[in-house]
Design a protein around this motif. Structure first.
Motif, PDB file in Angstrom:
ATOM      1  N   GLU A 291       0.833  -1.197   0.000  1.00  0.00           N
ATOM      2  CA  GLU A 291       0.000   0.000   0.000  1.00  0.00           C
ATOM      3  C   GLU A 291       0.874   1.256   0.000  1.00  0.00           C
ATOM      4  OE1 GLU A 291      -3.453   0.639   2.920  1.00  0.00           O
ATOM      5  OE2 GLU A 291      -4.131  -0.816   1.431  1.00  0.00           O
ATOM      6  N   SER A 292       2.066   1.122   0.597  1.00  0.00           N
ATOM      7  CA  SER A 292       2.987   2.272   0.649  1.00  0.00           C
ATOM      8  C   SER A 292       3.459   2.682  -0.753  1.00  0.00           C
ATOM      9  CB  SER A 292       4.204   1.920   1.505  1.00  0.00           C
ATOM     10  OG  SER A 292       4.841   0.754   0.992  1.00  0.00           O
ATOM     11  N   PHE A 293       3.302   1.774  -1.724  1.00  0.00           N
ATOM     12  CA  PHE A 293       3.668   2.087  -3.116  1.00  0.00           C
ATOM     13  C   PHE A 293       2.902   3.308  -3.612  1.00  0.00           C
ATOM     14  CE2 PHE A 293       2.643   1.548  -7.667  1.00  0.00           C
ATOM     15  CZ  PHE A 293       3.907   1.535  -8.208  1.00  0.00           C
ATOM     16  N   PHE A 294       1.663   3.465  -3.122  1.00  0.00           N
ATOM     17  CA  PHE A 294       0.801   4.550  -3.611  1.00  0.00           C
ATOM     18  C   PHE A 294       0.973   5.837  -2.833  1.00  0.00           C
ATOM     19  CE2 PHE A 294      -1.481   0.646  -4.815  1.00  0.00           C
ATOM     20  CZ  PHE A 294      -1.612   0.876  -6.170  1.00  0.00           C
ATOM     21  N   SER A 295       1.723   5.787  -1.726  1.00  0.00           N
ATOM     22  CA  SER A 295       1.770   7.003  -0.906  1.00  0.00           C
ATOM     23  C   SER A 295       2.974   7.867  -1.257  1.00  0.00           C
ATOM     24  CB  SER A 295       1.797   6.632   0.559  1.00  0.00           C
ATOM     25  OG  SER A 295       2.822   5.694   0.809  1.00  0.00           O
TER      26      SER A 295
END
Length: 295
Positions: A291-295
């Motif tokens: 999910e950190s890929f999108f932040s």
């Protein structure tokens, strides 16, 4: 990563990752984002990031579903630049396989709703890798494609692209296409013309470009520049558009093999103009994206 996720199967959302499945049809690759397995606000920037080769997972687009469209089971289609598409032939085949693989459907014949309408699909083999898709009928009418100027069928019409005149046939099969017949088709040629034609002022909603060479009455070679995705090895709607344009011009019989860099798609044209496309799909992988890929 697999074990981490298996502990959380009961949860509708997996807090640490987004699960996607990757498939390809003739080298035209899509990521399927299951609306029931993920909670993710789909935004153009996120999709473009995911699809970017080298930085993301790399794909020609994202298929989001199953979602409800007009009260029925459907999917939304996003190009690799994050823009939304109404229809994709290979995308429909890929999503059909996903639905069968994940037991959303158990019949061999079923329908998928898209922004361009209801698409009927039939699975042709036990492994669910071959599909026949009813792509509906094409329209050559300028206002429906759309192409600027007076209302007319756009067949063998002169257009000037990059300072040179070409005879173009334009049509829509749920998305807009410009077809140019040439003596020679190469990736270089479509890459040179594609960005220009896609954004030409004659096409207010932009356009897909196919350059085509007739081999004989039943075979066509094409190269594709896709609106919102760029150069692509294969396109279901592009194959349909090239085939129906050649048929309309009297160059082809009603069963046409469309040869593209990714492989051959078979197109059948019925007497009433309905287009059927037969394509194959391959499963590549289940992918867990941080999910950190999108932040």
């Amino acid at each position: 990563d697999g074990n981490q996720n298996s502990d959380k199967k009961g949860n509708k959302t997996m807090r640490d990752s987004i699960i996607m499945t990757k498939y390809q049809g003739f080298g035209n690759d899509y990521l399927v984002l299951d609306a029931n397995k993920n909670q993710l606000q789909l935004q153009g920037k996120k999709i473009a990031l995911l699809c970017q080769r080298g930085f993301g997972l790399g794909a020609d687009g994202v298929l989001y579903g199953p979602v409800e469209i007009n009260g029925k089971m459907g999917m939304r289609i996003f190009n690799s630049d994050g823009s939304e598409a109404a229809i994709s032939g290979n995308g429909v085949c890929i999503f059909a396989k996903y639905l069968m693989d994940n037991e959303y459907v158990k019949e061999k014949k079923f329908a998928i709703e898209t922004l361009s309408g209801t698409i009927e699909v039939e699975c042709l083999n036990a492994r669910a890798t071959e599909f026949r898709v009813n792509m509906g009928k094409a329209s050559f009418l300028s206002k429906e494609i759309p192409v600027t100027g007076e209302i007319r069928e756009v067949i063998d019409e002169p257009f000037t692209f990059k300072g040179k005149e070409y005879k173009a046939t334009c049509l829509t099969v749920g998305n807009p296409h410009c077809i140019l017949f040439m003596d020679q088709v190469t990736p270089e040629k479509v890459k040179e013309l594609g960005p220009y034609v896609e954004n030409a002022e004659e096409f207010p909603e932009k356009v897909n470009l196919q350059i085509c060479r007739q081999i004989d009455k039943g075979n066509l070679d094409i190269e594709i520049w896709e609106r919102g995705s760029g150069y692509t090895k294969a396109s279901g709607t592009g194959s349909c558009a090239a085939a129906i344009a050649a048929y309309k011009k009297g160059l082809m019989e009603n069963r046409i093999n469309v040869n593209q860099p990714g492989g051959m798609i078979q197109i059948d044209i019925k007497d009433d103009g309905t287009i059927f496309m037969t394509g194959t799909v391959g499963y590549i992988a289940d992918v867990s994206v941080a999910e950190s890929f999108f932040s």
